[in-house]
Write an enzyme that holds these catalytic residues in place. Structure first.
Site, mmCIF file in Angstrom:
data_model
loop_
_atom_site.group_PDB
_atom_site.id
_atom_site.type_symbol
_atom_site.label_atom_id
_atom_site.label_comp_id
_atom_site.label_asym_id
_atom_site.label_seq_id
_atom_site.Cartn_x
_atom_site.Cartn_y
_atom_site.Cartn_z
ATOM 1 N N THR A 167 -7.803 -3.305 -6.853
ATOM 2 C CA THR A 167 -6.511 -4.150 -6.516
ATOM 3 C C THR A 167 -5.824 -2.700 -6.292
ATOM 4 O OG1 THR A 167 -6.170 -6.136 -6.829
ATOM 5 C CG2 THR A 167 -4.084 -5.386 -5.010
ATOM 6 N N ALA A 168 -5.117 -2.289 -5.497
ATOM 7 C CA ALA A 168 -4.675 -0.434 -5.643
ATOM 8 C C ALA A 168 -5.415 1.021 -5.775
ATOM 9 C CB ALA A 168 -3.113 -0.633 -6.372
ATOM 10 N N ALA A 169 -6.566 0.255 -6.117
ATOM 11 C CA ALA A 169 -7.899 1.305 -6.551
ATOM 12 C C ALA A 169 -8.181 2.420 -5.317
ATOM 13 C CB ALA A 169 -9.318 0.833 -6.103
ATOM 14 N N GLY A 170 -7.493 1.774 -3.721
ATOM 15 C CA GLY A 170 -7.716 2.822 -3.123
ATOM 16 C C GLY A 170 -6.307 3.776 -2.766
ATOM 17 N N ASP A 171 -5.235 2.704 -3.128
ATOM 18 C CA ASP A 171 -3.560 3.806 -2.664
ATOM 19 C C ASP A 171 -4.130 4.834 -4.174
ATOM 20 O OD1 ASP A 171 -2.894 1.234 -1.419
ATOM 21 O OD2 ASP A 171 -2.376 0.279 -2.334
ATOM 22 N N ALA A 217 4.091 1.865 -1.027
ATOM 23 C CA ALA A 217 4.623 1.664 -2.114
ATOM 24 C C ALA A 217 3.555 1.999 -3.606
ATOM 25 C CB ALA A 217 5.170 0.505 -2.458
ATOM 26 N N ASN A 218 2.122 1.981 -3.286
ATOM 27 C CA ASN A 218 1.330 2.081 -4.698
ATOM 28 C C ASN A 218 1.665 3.661 -4.547
ATOM 29 O OD1 ASN A 218 2.068 -0.452 -5.170
ATOM 30 N ND2 ASN A 218 -0.156 -1.172 -4.053
ATOM 31 N N GLY A 264 -17.854 5.530 -5.386
ATOM 32 C CA GLY A 264 -17.557 6.822 -5.565
ATOM 33 C C GLY A 264 -16.385 7.549 -4.240
ATOM 34 N N LYS A 318 0.995 -1.286 -0.280
ATOM 35 C CA LYS A 318 -0.012 -0.038 0.116
ATOM 36 C C LYS A 318 1.077 1.432 -0.041
ATOM 37 C CE LYS A 318 -3.841 -2.127 2.428
ATOM 38 N NZ LYS A 318 -4.672 -2.530 0.847
HETATM 39 O O1 RIB Z 1 -3.648 -1.784 -2.216
HETATM 40 C C1 RIB Z 1 -3.104 -2.797 -2.829
HETATM 41 C C2 RIB Z 1 -1.599 -2.978 -1.725
HETATM 42 O O2 RIB Z 1 -2.068 -4.369 -0.598
HETATM 43 C C3 RIB Z 1 -1.204 -5.401 -2.617
HETATM 44 O O3 RIB Z 1 0.163 -3.987 -3.838
HETATM 45 C C4 RIB Z 1 -0.387 -5.352 -1.493
HETATM 46 O O4 RIB Z 1 0.805 -5.452 -1.361
HETATM 47 C C5 RIB Z 1 -0.882 -4.951 -0.211
HETATM 48 O O5 RIB Z 1 -0.551 -4.637 0.303
#
Ligand code: RIB
Length: 318
Positions: free
Chosen positions: A258-262, A60-61, A235, A58
């Site tokens: 995956t990673a939408a919230g990030d 790094a993203n 939203g 999370k």
């Molecule tokens: O938010 C997505 C991330 O959650 C993934 O990349 C995974 O590594 C977890 O940390």
């Protein structure tokens, strides 16, 4: 009174000031992503259709989302030697990795199932992410000016200390308490300036289920804090000094959430550190997160600023 508002126009170009650095003390993970027809149920054995290894975490993203949005971001964290390629990837994205350490045991790992609807289930092995000591956080903080933002999630160790120390230096603190565990409630949340949660984290923190109740509860507990409740395809619900704002997300065909919230948080914070107002920052973040879910992977699925500015998408009728 309806708090629904229609899509906001964004300028064709935006400038995110590079003078004010953001320090993100966050996780770095190696993501092992299995595509599956459906997420395995307890006791069930299922066949996957593909396996991919990607950069993630999370923290790094969120650094990559900030950088792709044009912000100046430094990423601090910890990996083992097996994760050196993650730092190379961050550097290629112009994330400053001078405060990241490669002296941990094994790099954090995430086992991710992604189903045909793009939904995921994630199992984490924290590894080096949870080997970060308080003094290592203080050493990084000492290099950043008081006017900068400090960002942290809940995949690393010493999070409570980090919040306290950053605030004591006069920094503004953003917390994404993901993934939620009961420790989050012990953190000095009154020191947090921006809290970003999804519905399950918000429900766990408040005991409420309805988004407006979650946000109202959090705002009552943390009156000086800006609250972002991300609602997936519905939203975001924001609450700050100017009151609540609900912004609908552009409707897209989800491939991998995956990673939408990030992506959302990185773009929102970049907008707030730049020349964008609140509503424009929310709009930018909603568009970026919507684009992210149309692509597979975590870090690799985060769109670039020019793509986000060019994308409007369709909104549900308000
Ligand atoms: O938010 C997505 C991330 O959650 C993934 O990349 C995974 O590594 C977890 O940390």
């Amino acid at each position: 009174m309806s708090i629904f508002r229609a899509a906001t126009d964004l300028p064709a170009k935006i400038r995110v000031t590079r003078a004010m650095p953001i320090l993100n003390f966050g996780s770095l993970n190696i993501d092992r992503v299995l595509r599956v027809g459906h997420i395995a149920r307890p006791g069930e054995t299922i066949a996957g259709t593909s396996l991919g290894v990607f950069a993630g975490g999370k923290g790094a993203n969120q650094s990559v989302a900030l950088a792709r949005a044009g912000a100046q971001v430094a990423h601090a964290g910890k990996i083992g030697a097996d994760g050196a390629w993650l730092l190379e990837k961050l550097s290629e994205e112009k994330v400053d990795t001078r405060w990241a350490r490669v002296d941990g045991g094994t790099t954090g790992q995430a086992m991710i199932q992604v189903d045909d609807a793009g939904q995921n289930a994630i199992v984490l092995l924290a590894g080096a992410n949870r080997e970060i000591a308080p003094n290592e956080i203080d050493e990084a903080l000492a290099d950043f000016p008081a006017e900068s933002w400090f960002l942290v999630q809940n995949e690393t160790s010493s999070v409570g200390h980090a919040i306290q120390s950053a605030k004591a230096r006069g920094m503004r603190v953003a917390l994404n308490p993901a993934p939620f565990d009961s420790q989050v409630l012990e953190y000095p949340l009154d020191q947090v300036d921006l809290l970003c949660v999804n519905e399950s984290e918000g429900a766990a923190m408040t005991g409420a289920n309805a988004p407006r109740v979650i946000v109202a509860e959090l705002a009552a507990r943390l009156p000086k804090c800006e609250i972002l409740l991300t609602l997936g395809s519905a939203g975001v619900l924001y609450r700050g000094a100017s009151g609540p704002i609900h912004l609908a997300a552009p409707q897209v065909q989800a491939v991998d959430t995956t990673a939408a919230g990030d992506t959302f948080l990185g773009y929102f914070l970049a907008g707030r550190c730049g020349e964008l107002g609140l509503r424009e920052s929310l709009e930018l973040a909603c568009r970026a997160a919507a684009l992210c879910v149309t692509r597979p992977g975590a870090m690799d699925s985060i769109p670039r600023l020019d793509e986000v500015l060019a994308f409007r998408g369709c909104r549900p009728a308000g």
